[in-house]
Design a protein around this motif. Structure first.
Motif, PDB file in Angstrom:
ATOM      1  N   ALA A  98       0.881  -1.153  -0.054  1.00 40.15           N
ATOM      2  CA  ALA A  98      -0.045   0.179   0.100  1.00 40.15           C
ATOM      3  C   ALA A  98       0.944   1.373   0.101  1.00 40.15           C
ATOM      4  O   ALA A  98       1.943   1.248   0.796  1.00 40.15           O
ATOM      5  CB  ALA A  98      -0.828  -0.138   1.183  1.00 40.15           C
ATOM      6  N   PHE A 172      -8.796   5.935   0.492  1.00 36.82           N
ATOM      7  CA  PHE A 172      -8.689   4.848   1.562  1.00 36.82           C
ATOM      8  C   PHE A 172      -9.912   3.730   1.427  1.00 36.82           C
ATOM      9  O   PHE A 172      -9.821   2.363   1.656  1.00 36.82           O
ATOM     10  CB  PHE A 172      -8.439   5.099   2.818  1.00 36.82           C
ATOM     11  N   GLU A 175      -8.917   1.051  -1.200  1.00 40.20           N
ATOM     12  CA  GLU A 175      -7.881   0.396  -1.037  1.00 40.20           C
ATOM     13  C   GLU A 175      -7.906  -0.983  -0.884  1.00 40.20           C
ATOM     14  O   GLU A 175      -8.688  -1.479  -0.157  1.00 40.20           O
ATOM     15  CB  GLU A 175      -6.995   0.945  -0.071  1.00 40.20           C
TER      16      GLU A 175
END
Ligand code: SIN
Length: 288
Positions: A98, A172, A175
């Protein structure tokens, strides 16, 4: 360059531009006497980003030093350390894919009504490559604009929101890669509020551009196209090399920056290595 001799109790070595300085001659593991603390606060206001090398701080001490700078700020959307509601552990494991946390220009939590005055970051494990933190001097960027541009910007209010990062459709929320840092996306993050686009520093009285690509999503009373054009110009202007300080970490270093006159960007480039930091914030005031 600022005169180092201005200080009686600490040694302050500013960078040539005056933006960013290293402070030595003090031991942060003990409570600082009032005169030392006053000089630290003065150096922080003057230089925007101050580094304290060789400070092996336990979490209790980091919290105590943060409190000596003001009350704790409120850090939303990220799970704090267990038993430490005011400390975030920014840990990125060697195998994480990430994007590293903070990899976009921003001023911390500028979507809050009273965003944090300071952020403190203490380095526990520093990777052998990459992992620098970059800072923009938003005062000098403002001062470099033409008087006509300053007059145009001065009365404007910028719209800030956490939505692009932490909102229900934010980065996010989409993600898929594993991340050690626990981020909590929320519909609350879709809200927005306004702050002066040019804010005045409460201590130095200097004006600073107060916008960032991560959290500024528009300008009040302008059409989206107009706001995009002005913000695009300002983001490009702010991030010119001449306004940037690249901070290189060493282990057991404390860094404290002023969110009222800077924005920052956490650079990656350390895949395969652990990076571990502890972070706190100091409560701030409503921007004016
Ligand atoms: C941040 O607070 O944006 C992270 C900075 C860093 O990890 O260098």
């Amino acid at each position: 360059m600022d005169a180092v001799l201005d200080y009686r109790t600490i040694a302050v070595a500013p960078r040539p531009s005056g933006f960013g300085a290293e402070i030595t001659g003090l031991d942060l593991t003990r409570p600082l006497p009032a005169d030392v603390l006053a000089e630290v606060k003065a150096a922080w206001a003057r230089h925007g980003v101050v580094a304290f090398p060789d400070q092996p701080l336990e979490l209790d001490v980091l919290e105590a030093f943060t409190l000596s700078m003001g009350g704790f700020g409120h850090d939303p959307y990220i799970k704090p350390m267990a038993g430490r509601p005011n400390v975030l552990e920014l840990r990125r494991e060697p195998d994480e894919k990430a994007t590293n946390f903070g990899a976009g220009w921003h001023s911390d939590w500028s979507f809050q009504a009273a965003p944090p005055a300071a952020t403190l970051l203490h380095s526990k494990v520093v990777p052998p490559v990459g992992g620098d933190t970059l800072f923009v001097d938003a005062c000098r960027a403002y001062e470099a604009l033409s008087p006509a541009m300053q007059r145009m910007l001065d009365p404007l209010r910028a719209i800030h929101s956490a939505r692009q990062a932490y909102g229900s459709k934010g980065v996010f929320s989409r993600e898929t890669e594993k991340r050690t840092l626990q981020i909590v996306v929320s519909e609350e993050a879709d809200a927005a509020l306004t702050h002066p686009l040019v804010r005045t520093h409460p201590v130095t009285g200097r004006k600073a551009l107060y916008v960032s690509p991560v959290y500024t999503v528009g300008i009040e009373d302008l059409t989206p196209e107009e706001a995009r054009a002005i913000l695009g110009f300002l983001f490009a202007h702010l991030t010119q090399e001449e306004f940037i300080y690249r901070h290189k970490w060493r282990e057991q270093m404390l860094l404290m920056w002023d969110n009222r006159c800077t924005m920052h960007f956490a650079e990656g480039g350390y895949d395969g290595h652990l990076r571990l930091m502890h972070r706190t914030t100091v409560a701030g005031e409503v921007p004016v």
